[in-house]
Design a protein around this motif. Sequence first.
Motif, short mmCIF file in Angstrom:
data_model
loop_
_atom_site.label_atom_id
_atom_site.label_comp_id
_atom_site.label_asym_id
_atom_site.label_seq_id
_atom_site.Cartn_x
_atom_site.Cartn_y
_atom_site.Cartn_z
N LYS A 76 0.83 -1.20 0.00
CA LYS A 76 0.00 0.00 0.00
C LYS A 76 0.87 1.26 0.00
O LYS A 76 0.48 2.29 -0.55
N THR A 77 2.03 1.17 0.64
CA THR A 77 2.94 2.32 0.62
C THR A 77 3.38 2.62 -0.81
O THR A 77 3.41 3.79 -1.25
N LYS A 78 3.71 1.57 -1.55
CA LYS A 78 4.08 1.76 -2.96
C LYS A 78 2.90 2.28 -3.77
O LYS A 78 3.07 3.11 -4.68
N GLN A 79 1.69 1.80 -3.45
CA GLN A 79 0.50 2.25 -4.16
C GLN A 79 0.26 3.74 -3.93
O GLN A 79 -0.06 4.49 -4.86
N VAL A 80 0.44 4.19 -2.69
CA VAL A 80 0.26 5.61 -2.38
C VAL A 80 1.30 6.45 -3.11
O VAL A 80 0.99 7.53 -3.65
N THR A 81 2.53 5.98 -3.15
CA THR A 81 3.58 6.71 -3.86
C THR A 81 3.23 6.87 -5.34
O THR A 81 3.38 7.96 -5.92
N ALA A 82 2.73 5.79 -5.93
CA ALA A 82 2.33 5.85 -7.34
C ALA A 82 1.17 6.81 -7.56
O ALA A 82 1.15 7.58 -8.54
N LEU A 83 0.20 6.79 -6.65
CA LEU A 83 -0.97 7.67 -6.80
C LEU A 83 -0.60 9.13 -6.57
O LEU A 83 -1.19 10.03 -7.19
N ASN A 84 0.33 9.39 -5.67
CA ASN A 84 0.79 10.77 -5.47
C ASN A 84 1.41 11.32 -6.76
O ASN A 84 1.19 12.49 -7.13
N LYS A 85 2.20 10.49 -7.43
CA LYS A 85 2.78 10.91 -8.70
C LYS A 85 1.69 11.10 -9.76
O LYS A 85 1.77 12.02 -10.60
N SER A 86 0.68 10.22 -9.71
CA SER A 86 -0.40 10.32 -10.71
C SER A 86 -1.19 11.61 -10.52
O SER A 86 -1.71 12.17 -11.51
N ILE A 87 -1.30 12.09 -9.26
CA ILE A 87 -2.00 13.36 -9.03
C ILE A 87 -1.25 14.50 -9.70
O ILE A 87 -1.84 15.37 -10.38
N GLU A 88 0.08 14.50 -9.54
CA GLU A 88 0.88 15.56 -10.15
C GLU A 88 0.76 15.51 -11.68
O GLU A 88 0.58 16.54 -12.35
N VAL A 89 0.82 14.28 -12.21
CA VAL A 89 0.73 14.13 -13.67
C VAL A 89 -0.64 14.56 -14.18
O VAL A 89 -0.76 15.27 -15.19
N SER A 90 -1.71 14.13 -13.48
CA SER A 90 -3.07 14.47 -13.91
C SER A 90 -3.31 15.97 -13.87
O SER A 90 -3.98 16.53 -14.76
N ASN A 91 -2.78 16.63 -12.84
CA ASN A 91 -2.96 18.09 -12.76
C ASN A 91 -2.26 18.79 -13.93
O ASN A 91 -2.82 19.73 -14.53
N ASP A 92 -1.05 18.34 -14.26
CA ASP A 92 -0.34 18.94 -15.39
C ASP A 92 -1.08 18.70 -16.70
O ASP A 92 -1.22 19.62 -17.53
N LEU A 93 -1.55 17.48 -16.88
CA LEU A 93 -2.28 17.16 -18.11
C LEU A 93 -3.60 17.92 -18.19
O LEU A 93 -4.03 18.36 -19.28
N PHE A 94 -4.24 18.11 -17.01
CA PHE A 94 -5.52 18.82 -16.99
C PHE A 94 -5.32 20.30 -17.35
O PHE A 94 -6.14 20.90 -18.07
N LYS A 95 -4.23 20.87 -16.83
CA LYS A 95 -3.96 22.27 -17.14
C LYS A 95 -3.73 22.48 -18.63
O LYS A 95 -4.09 23.52 -19.19
#
Length: 477
Positions: free
Chosen positions: A412-431
């Motif tokens: 789950k720690t690895k999963q959270v790390t991956a999702l934190n990165k996905s938030i940054e990526v999604s925000n950039d793509l959304f902008k």
Amino acid sequence: MNTNKVYKLLIPLSICLAVVSCKTPAIAPTKASAAVPESYATSKDTTNTATLPWKTFFKDPDLVNLIDIAIQNNQELMITLQDIVIAKNDIRIRKGAMLPTVGVRAGSSIEKVGTYTSQGAGDASAEITPGSRVPESLTDFNVAAYANWEVDIWKKLRNSKKAAISRYLSTIEGKNFVITNLIGEVSDSYYELLALDSQLQIIRQTIVLQNNALEIVKIQKEAARATELGVQKFQAEVLASQSMEFETLQKIKETENRINFLLARYPQEIKRSKSDFLTLPAAVVNSGIPSQLLANRPDIKQAELELAAAKLDVKVARAEFYPSLNISASYGLQAFKPSYLFTLPESILYSLAGDLAAPLINRNAIKAEFSNANARQLQALYNYERTILNAYLEVSNQLSKISNIESSFNLKTKQVTALNKSIEVSNDLFKSARIDYFEVLMTQRDALDTKLELIDTKKEQLNAAIHIYRNLGGGWK
């Protein structure tokens, strides 16, 4: 000695011996309990964490302070301590039954018998001179010491006392078991409180991220790059997280009050650690070998003592079939006028009597009580075996849980790390308008849920170490 007197003594003694020789119900056989396995898995290391005092096992000073207050104030523990007092007094009662009962009594009475009775006619005989007749109304004054004693020839009273001692010792083990569970409850609630604090922090961080995304989508709407639907979707997500925030605040208040209840005090803030919850180390636990449970677990020792008491109860119930020997004696002064009461030795009275009695007919009540004692003995035996089995399974379950929960936490720690990165990526793509708002929403929601699950997993990991410590029999020393 006069032959008639010998016969008078032998007749009742012969009857009693005949009663003793009668067949009494047999004691129910108690099979030996099955031996516990030699180990929990393959290791036979005898190092056992249960031998550690709880102040050594727990490292958090705030938690140690809370447990210390709970042990001093908890009402359930205070009730259990009174059970010990009651059991101790029961020993004194059983001990007193083995000793003679000695007392002093004083009394007076007046009696006038009818003339036309055997006693009245004899008193009114014409052959007695007027000055020598017994008074018509005869008074009686007496002061005497008396004693009664049941001779414990069949060890009935001694076994009853031993049973009371076993039950007294079992109440002490019961107190130890309450302390062990109390420590577990306080520590469970404490780590739940730390977990809720951490979850509240994550929810508030998520609300900040969601508000930032909401502002972006509002700007995009004004630039005709997004629609009102996207704005409302982001707004709804923010409101849902804000609602979750207040639900978490309520859980924090309830958990604080649960701890306050265990500490027997009215609501107040619980002092607690402010360090990163996810970095808290779980205690390392050595399980030892299963046979150590018999010496360390208070509930097992309590069940063992209850079984010993039940076996003694059967012996006490069986002794009811045998004759009982009671000896009574009295010594004092007696006269029909107070002025004669201290005229010695004429006013002296004394008596000594022995009474040997045994049931002959209608022994159903005694048989029923003996049968009940046998049944209670079997209940105690099954409870003892069940307690040992339950203790072994509890330890086995927690050992397995510690291993599995550690693997789950790492993943789950690895999963959270991956999702934190996905938030940054999604925000950039959304902008840059390369993805729509729905993907951003789902990414943020998945990240929030996973972070909360990670905290729950960490809480279970910390609690698993506490539970194995409790299940091994630690905490009461």
